[in-house]
Design a protein around this motif. Structure first.
Motif, PDB file in Angstrom:
ATOM      1  N   MET A   1       0.844  -1.190   0.000  1.00 40.08           N
ATOM      2  CA  MET A   1       0.000   0.000   0.000  1.00 40.08           C
ATOM      3  C   MET A   1       0.880   1.240   0.000  1.00 40.08           C
ATOM      4  O   MET A   1       2.054   1.183   0.385  1.00 40.08           O
ATOM      5  N   PRO A   2       0.335   2.392  -0.427  1.00 42.72           N
ATOM      6  CA  PRO A   2       1.151   3.604  -0.557  1.00 42.72           C
ATOM      7  C   PRO A   2       1.792   4.076   0.737  1.00 42.72           C
ATOM      8  O   PRO A   2       2.848   4.692   0.724  1.00 42.72           O
ATOM      9  N   ASN A   3       1.162   3.816   1.876  1.00 37.31           N
ATOM     10  CA  ASN A   3       1.753   4.168   3.167  1.00 37.31           C
ATOM     11  C   ASN A   3       1.120   3.311   4.248  1.00 37.31           C
ATOM     12  O   ASN A   3       0.145   2.610   4.016  1.00 37.31           O
ATOM     13  N   ASP A   4       1.689   3.365   5.439  1.00 38.16           N
ATOM     14  CA  ASP A   4       1.219   2.519   6.527  1.00 38.16           C
ATOM     15  C   ASP A   4      -0.189   2.864   6.982  1.00 38.16           C
ATOM     16  O   ASP A   4      -0.856   2.076   7.643  1.00 38.16           O
ATOM     17  N   MET A   5      -0.636   4.094   6.660  1.00 38.32           N
ATOM     18  CA  MET A   5      -1.962   4.529   7.085  1.00 38.32           C
ATOM     19  C   MET A   5      -3.054   3.848   6.262  1.00 38.32           C
ATOM     20  O   MET A   5      -4.154   3.628   6.738  1.00 38.32           O
TER      21      MET A   5
ATOM     22  N   ALA B   1      -6.216  -0.844   4.196  1.00 41.36           N
ATOM     23  CA  ALA B   1      -7.187  -1.608   3.407  1.00 41.36           C
ATOM     24  C   ALA B   1      -7.879  -0.673   2.423  1.00 41.36           C
ATOM     25  O   ALA B   1      -8.034   0.518   2.691  1.00 41.36           O
ATOM     26  N   LYS B   2      -8.304  -1.227   1.288  1.00 46.05           N
ATOM     27  CA  LYS B   2      -8.974  -0.424   0.272  1.00 46.05           C
ATOM     28  C   LYS B   2      -9.951  -1.296  -0.495  1.00 46.05           C
ATOM     29  O   LYS B   2      -9.584  -2.372  -0.992  1.00 46.05           O
TER      30      LYS B   2
ATOM     31  N   TYR C   1      -8.278  -4.834  -0.853  1.00 53.81           N
ATOM     32  CA  TYR C   1      -6.833  -5.019  -0.789  1.00 53.81           C
ATOM     33  C   TYR C   1      -6.363  -4.693   0.625  1.00 53.81           C
ATOM     34  O   TYR C   1      -6.616  -3.596   1.135  1.00 53.81           O
ATOM     35  N   PHE C   2      -5.688  -5.656   1.260  1.00 51.10           N
ATOM     36  CA  PHE C   2      -5.168  -5.474   2.607  1.00 51.10           C
ATOM     37  C   PHE C   2      -3.664  -5.227   2.551  1.00 51.10           C
ATOM     38  O   PHE C   2      -2.945  -5.868   1.768  1.00 51.10           O
TER      39      PHE C   2
ATOM     40  N   GLU D   1     -13.582  -0.620   5.272  1.00 51.30           N
ATOM     41  CA  GLU D   1     -13.639  -0.938   3.852  1.00 51.30           C
ATOM     42  C   GLU D   1     -14.642  -2.056   3.554  1.00 51.30           C
ATOM     43  O   GLU D   1     -15.317  -2.038   2.522  1.00 51.30           O
ATOM     44  N   CYS D   2     -14.758  -3.012   4.465  1.00 54.19           N
ATOM     45  CA  CYS D   2     -15.761  -4.067   4.279  1.00 54.19           C
ATOM     46  C   CYS D   2     -17.171  -3.504   4.394  1.00 54.19           C
ATOM     47  O   CYS D   2     -18.088  -3.957   3.701  1.00 54.19           O
TER      48      CYS D   2
END
Length: 377
Positions: A62-66, A69-70, A79-80, A96-97
């Motif tokens: 993912m782009p950063n640790d923050m 999930a998306k 995406y986790f 996200e769910c």
């Protein structure tokens, strides 16, 4: 734009897909949390489990640790982050769910609504309000406690200090009047129960402005993040220092706008909801409840170093309450026949005409009550 292009733009790189057993475990975990946390919404654990199992799930960079999930509705996938513990899903994964659960599409797969976010409206409305509602639900599933934090010169209380703190703090002020049931019902089932409930507690204009302000706050927070990223990319030479100065100036301006819009939204909630409740007061017990509710609202207030609106509003409301109390003590509980007289008592302009009509309606009320007593005898 293809889903691969979208993932690339978001900075997401797929590592591997989750196994069926891993997906089943996540589905079981989340469905159990939601059913146990929100029993009043008649969620079916088995149906939720089956629905979540239909999701495509991936582990990704993912782009950063923050961004842990998306969810993407176009390919029905979530995406986790590779850094997430799938055995103990945090609020962002549940967030996200929930987006997946609340998705409403037409027969062609076109997205129509995400809970409070209505994409059928032009322009689309309610995006930030929906994000705040979903995050509120997510933190409730983990029993997160309220925390007091400071952002952009504002002190606020929220159970979500790291994600949508301003929006969730403002949303808690709204829930103070509507209760959480209408909000979460509309968030889950994509309807206008919450909107209509809040309008009944205030008015249409107030709701529309609040909805707009939520989106504006989110928009400026995004701009702020972009400016902070630019700042981190600046070099330490003279040219870079000059650029940093300009960026810092823009950052200060954006923070000021966020603060102004937040306080403006809070004041809209405060004024419209309490004025509506003031108008519905009929008895001395109503007055007692109103006073308590007005006083306790202070615990939800988002404050700045020079914020005084709530205190001034409190004094104004207490003065109006005294007038209501005086009226009830003199004439009894307020009924429908009292509404015109009661409205007149709050007209600020003490003209001769006002005083005349006030006395006239008071006398007519007494005559009406006397006729009723004569009939009873």
């Amino acid at each position: 734009m293809s889903i691969n292009s979208t993932l690339k733009k978001e900075g997401i790189t797929v590592i591997n897909s989750l196994s069926t057993s891993e997906i089943n475990n996540i589905a079981s975990n989340i469905s159990e949390k939601l059913v146990n946390t929100f029993p009043e919404h008649n969620l079916n654990k088995s149906d939720l489990f089956i629905s979540i199992c239909r999701l495509n799930m991936y582990i990704a960079d993912m782009p950063n640790d923050m961004a842990m999930a998306k969810y993407f509705y176009r390919n029905n996938s979530i995406y986790f982050s590779k850094n997430m513990n799938l055995e103990d899903l945090n609020t962002l994964a549940i967030h996200e769910c929930l987006h997946y659960i609340q998705t409403s599409t037409n027969s062609r797969g076109k997205l129509l609504r995400l809970g409070l976010y209505n994409l059928e409206n032009i322009p689309n409305t309610g995006m930030a309000l929906n994000e705040a509602a979903v995050q509120n639900m997510a933190v409730e599933t983990t029993n997160s406690e309220l925390d007091t934090v400071r952002y952009y010169g504002m002190d606020l209380s929220t159970a979500s200090p790291d994600f949508y703190p301003i929006q969730t703090a403002l949303l808690n002020e709204i829930i103070y009047f509507t209760g959480s049931y209408p909000l979460y019902h509309s968030t889950l089932y994509c309807n206008d129960v919450f909107k209509n409930t809040f309008i009944a507690k205030s008015n249409v204009k107030a709701y529309n402005q609040i909805e707009k302000n939520f989106d504006l706050i989110f928009e400026y927070e995004t701009k702020l993040s972009n400016e902070i990223y630019k700042l981190s990319e600046c070099s330490s030479d003279v040219k870079g220092l000059n650029k940093m100065k300009k960026i810092n100036s823009r950052i200060d301006d954006i923070k000021k706008i966020i603060q102004e819009k937040t306080i403006e939204t809070q004041n809209i909630i405060l004024v419209n909801c309490f004025n509506s409740e003031l108008n519905s007061i009929k008895t001395l017990e109503d007055i007692k409840d109103f006073q308590s509710k007005l006083y306790n609202f202070k615990h939800l207030i988002i404050s700045t170093d020079d914020y005084s609106f709530y205190n001034e509003f409190y004094v104004e409301m207490m003065a109006k309450i005294d007038e209501k109390k005086e009226f009830i003590l003199k004439f009894g509980n307020i009924s429908t026949t009292d509404s015109l007289t009661n409205d007149l008592s709050f007209i600020e302009e003490k003209t001769f005409g006002f005083q005349f009509f006030k006395q006239l309606f008071g006398k007519l009320k007494l005559l009406f009550e006397e006729k009723i007593r004569e009939k009873e005898l």
